[in-house]
Design an enzyme around this catalytic site. Structure first.
Site, PDB file in Angstrom:
ATOM      1  N   MET A   1     -15.128 -24.388 -28.919  1.00  0.00           N
ATOM      2  CA  MET A   1     -16.027 -23.293 -28.565  1.00  0.00           C
ATOM      3  C   MET A   1     -15.319 -21.958 -28.750  1.00  0.00           C
ATOM      4  O   MET A   1     -15.782 -20.928 -28.253  1.00  0.00           O
ATOM      5  CB  MET A   1     -16.522 -23.454 -27.134  1.00  0.00           C
ATOM      6  CG  MET A   1     -17.297 -24.770 -26.948  1.00  0.00           C
ATOM      7  SD  MET A   1     -18.558 -24.699 -25.663  1.00  0.00           S
ATOM      8  CE  MET A   1     -17.569 -24.318 -24.239  1.00  0.00           C
ATOM      9  N   GLY A   2     -14.207 -21.958 -29.489  1.00  0.00           N
ATOM     10  CA  GLY A   2     -13.533 -20.698 -29.785  1.00  0.00           C
ATOM     11  C   GLY A   2     -12.724 -20.156 -28.620  1.00  0.00           C
ATOM     12  O   GLY A   2     -12.415 -20.876 -27.682  1.00  0.00           O
TER      13      GLY A   2
ATOM     14  N   HIS B   1      -6.720 -21.072 -27.927  1.00  0.00           N
ATOM     15  CA  HIS B   1      -5.410 -20.923 -27.282  1.00  0.00           C
ATOM     16  C   HIS B   1      -4.475 -21.994 -27.830  1.00  0.00           C
ATOM     17  O   HIS B   1      -4.834 -22.734 -28.761  1.00  0.00           O
ATOM     18  CB  HIS B   1      -5.549 -20.992 -25.761  1.00  0.00           C
ATOM     19  CG  HIS B   1      -6.326 -22.180 -25.283  1.00  0.00           C
ATOM     20  ND1 HIS B   1      -5.918 -23.475 -25.484  1.00  0.00           N
ATOM     21  CD2 HIS B   1      -7.524 -22.270 -24.630  1.00  0.00           C
ATOM     22  CE1 HIS B   1      -6.789 -24.306 -24.952  1.00  0.00           C
ATOM     23  NE2 HIS B   1      -7.793 -23.594 -24.443  1.00  0.00           N
ATOM     24  N   GLU B   2      -3.315 -22.093 -27.213  1.00  0.00           N
ATOM     25  CA  GLU B   2      -2.275 -23.004 -27.699  1.00  0.00           C
ATOM     26  C   GLU B   2      -2.743 -24.471 -27.693  1.00  0.00           C
ATOM     27  O   GLU B   2      -2.304 -25.267 -28.520  1.00  0.00           O
ATOM     28  CB  GLU B   2      -1.033 -22.818 -26.813  1.00  0.00           C
ATOM     29  CG  GLU B   2       0.229 -23.491 -27.295  1.00  0.00           C
ATOM     30  CD  GLU B   2       0.531 -23.232 -28.769  1.00  0.00           C
ATOM     31  OE1 GLU B   2       1.025 -24.172 -29.416  1.00  0.00           O
ATOM     32  OE2 GLU B   2       0.272 -22.111 -29.271  1.00  0.00           O
TER      33      GLU B   2
ATOM     34  N   HIS C   1      -5.816 -25.515 -28.485  1.00  0.00           N
ATOM     35  CA  HIS C   1      -6.528 -25.680 -29.769  1.00  0.00           C
ATOM     36  C   HIS C   1      -5.546 -25.712 -30.933  1.00  0.00           C
ATOM     37  O   HIS C   1      -5.718 -26.473 -31.885  1.00  0.00           O
ATOM     38  CB  HIS C   1      -7.514 -24.528 -29.981  1.00  0.00           C
ATOM     39  CG  HIS C   1      -8.561 -24.408 -28.920  1.00  0.00           C
ATOM     40  ND1 HIS C   1      -8.571 -23.368 -28.025  1.00  0.00           N
ATOM     41  CD2 HIS C   1      -9.613 -25.193 -28.593  1.00  0.00           C
ATOM     42  CE1 HIS C   1      -9.609 -23.500 -27.202  1.00  0.00           C
ATOM     43  NE2 HIS C   1     -10.252 -24.607 -27.521  1.00  0.00           N
TER      44      HIS C   1
ATOM     45  N   GLY D   1      -9.059 -32.613 -27.146  1.00  0.00           N
ATOM     46  CA  GLY D   1      -7.996 -32.535 -26.153  1.00  0.00           C
ATOM     47  C   GLY D   1      -8.301 -33.398 -24.939  1.00  0.00           C
ATOM     48  O   GLY D   1      -9.440 -33.446 -24.474  1.00  0.00           O
TER      49      GLY D   1
ATOM     50  N   ASP E   1     -10.306 -32.615 -21.533  1.00  0.00           N
ATOM     51  CA  ASP E   1     -11.690 -33.045 -21.382  1.00  0.00           C
ATOM     52  C   ASP E   1     -11.764 -34.558 -21.586  1.00  0.00           C
ATOM     53  O   ASP E   1     -12.389 -35.043 -22.528  1.00  0.00           O
ATOM     54  CB  ASP E   1     -12.566 -32.297 -22.379  1.00  0.00           C
ATOM     55  CG  ASP E   1     -12.495 -30.795 -22.174  1.00  0.00           C
ATOM     56  OD1 ASP E   1     -12.864 -30.332 -21.088  1.00  0.00           O
ATOM     57  OD2 ASP E   1     -12.036 -30.083 -23.090  1.00  0.00           O
TER      58      ASP E   1
ATOM     59  N   GLN F   1     -15.171 -36.100 -21.799  1.00  0.00           N
ATOM     60  CA  GLN F   1     -15.809 -35.774 -23.079  1.00  0.00           C
ATOM     61  C   GLN F   1     -15.349 -36.748 -24.172  1.00  0.00           C
ATOM     62  O   GLN F   1     -16.149 -37.229 -24.979  1.00  0.00           O
ATOM     63  CB  GLN F   1     -15.470 -34.341 -23.478  1.00  0.00           C
ATOM     64  CG  GLN F   1     -15.983 -33.937 -24.845  1.00  0.00           C
ATOM     65  CD  GLN F   1     -15.809 -32.448 -25.084  1.00  0.00           C
ATOM     66  OE1 GLN F   1     -16.675 -31.652 -24.745  1.00  0.00           O
ATOM     67  NE2 GLN F   1     -14.685 -32.065 -25.648  1.00  0.00           N
TER      68      GLN F   1
END
Lengths: 298, 298
Positions: free
Chosen positions: B34-35, B38-39, B41, B151, B154, B157
């Site tokens: 979702m943009g 950060h590190e 991502h 990641g 989550d 998810q």
């Protein structure tokens, strides 16, 4: 090249992966069926063959699209004849999985399409299109076809699948194909084999009533309510016919048409769709009315 | 090769089609985000880059996975910084669609995953995972990746997406990646930016309590109920912390563990997962406990 028959997902995927690597530019066409193939299916296979460099036929009687009191167990099956017809039509890969191959465990995931499933077979067969949704999703993910061929006899199914494909951005083109009929007009269906001689004779009333509807629709002052009534009356003249539904809706949205709406020059594509039982056999048929200058199908 | 930025589905598909035709053997890796990167991502992007010949990053704040009273409108966005970081990580294609590109009309199709969504964020955020289901489905159909990187912060998810992929036979491998943390242990999250100084200091209690849980779990006689209680108590020592949930479940099934179950040598993989609010900011974190000889992740 001889047709390859695969019963497992892994085998089918391996064949397709090889094919994609060798010829990435070749279009893959899928004809998803429940088997017991007839001339209707053959016409889908021939169309796929014309338009795609590699053609896949799937034969799978999907338990999830049958209700608890429907004909899943007695649905006709004929693996050997299906294989022969697929091969005769030039199919490259025949995918015939078992139920446990497709559903190794009970899926927790549902693919539910609203609104276009509210009426017609969606209303008469609760859960039917949830079963269609998940199995078509699975087949599209296993085969990854560029085009998938469906018969317009199942017009609501095409509307539902098309909507799912659009909503989920599935990378596949849905190709609707004309209904193939017997000489007397009865739409070809695997379920026709259930009909006894008398039922078979009377079943011709379905296509006859739809053909008549095409003329009635053009009569000045004809309304939605009157047209549906006339079709119903025609069908009721067959003593063995028991109507499940006769409905006039827009297509492919499948929204109701106001009872008093005037039909000649109606601006939207309309469908008159019916489901009628003869003995234990439920048959469906439909006819599309496309306004002049309108867009064909979906 | 410079990174290509696409804002429309057609552009992204055209780029990918060209790539697939030129190099059909190259694996495509997708990092859906979702943009406000950060590190965490960045570590997903680097992993994708290591394992795939062509990497795609998607940046899309998906309105369907936010509840009506959640932070969709104020969710942090930073297109320019995201583009720079993606490029620095060596991403080949950045897909940044608008909401109307992804949802030109209200979808009639839902992708609903049962059971694994009953607890944790599924219970606290009704509809959240329906939104995740449809958007991940859409992204997988648009990009058609071989692998997708998520990641473990989550964790639910990942369990939900993995189950959807399995149930629907989606041709993609889900790759779970370790949570990346700040120096003091706080899990990296785009939402950390909402925290004021005091909240930020106290938020360290989340990772601290999970770290402690790892030791407590091994204590002879430790039960599920006691462990969850100890974690809760630790968190409550931070005056600004308001617990949404602290739960010990099996992973990836996310079934409850009997309150009196003895945890040392418990045979299944367990997860302790928590959601805690600091002011208006809801943070999540978790820790997995893998039995000796067990299988990592999902």
């Amino acid at each position: 090249m001889r047709m390859i028959v695969c019963t497992t997902i892994n085998e089918a995927r391996a064949q397709l992966a090889k094919r994609r690597l060798d010829a990435p530019e070749v279009a893959i066409g899928l004809v998803p069926t429940m088997g017991y193939l007839h001339e209707g299916h053959a016409s889908l296979m021939r169309r796929a063959k014309e338009e795609c460099g590699y053609t896949v036929l799937s034969v799978f009687v999907n338990p999830l699209q049958f209700g608890p009191n429907e004909d899943f167990d007695r649905y006709p099956r004929s693996a050997e004849q299906d294989i022969a017809l697929a091969e005769a039509c030039g199919i490259d890969l025949l995918f015939m999985p078992t139920v446990s191959e497709m559903y190794p465990v009970k899926p927790l995931t549902s693919v539910i399409i609203d609104s276009v499933t509210d009426r017609l077979c969606g209303a008469s067969r609760p859960g039917h299109f949830d079963g269609v949704g998940i199995v078509v999703c699975k087949l599209f993910h296993i085969i990854e076809p560029h085009r998938a061929y469906f018969g317009m006899k199942d017009a609501q199914q095409i509307a539902v699948v098309k909507r799912m494909v659009d909503d989920l951005n599935m990378p596949v083109e849905i190709v609707p194909c004309d209904t193939v009929r017997e000489d007397d007009g009865l739409a070809k269906s695997s379920r026709n084999v259930y009909l006894n001689e008398q039922e078979r004779q009377q079943a011709v009333v379905l296509s006859k009533s739809l053909q008549a509807a095409e003329h009635w629709l053009r009569e000045p002052g004809m309304t939605a309510e009157r047209l549906a009534g006339m079709v119903r009356k025609t069908i009721e003249e067959a003593p063995l016919a028991v109507i499940d539904y006769v409905e006039l809706l827009t297509y492919p949205d499948l929204s109701p048409v106001e009872a008093q709406a005037l039909l000649p020059n109606y601006p939207d594509t309309l469908i008159i769709a019916l489901a009628v039982k003869f003995g234990g056999t439920r048959l469906i048929d439909n006819r599309l009315f496309i306004p002049l200058g309108g867009v064909q199908y979906v």
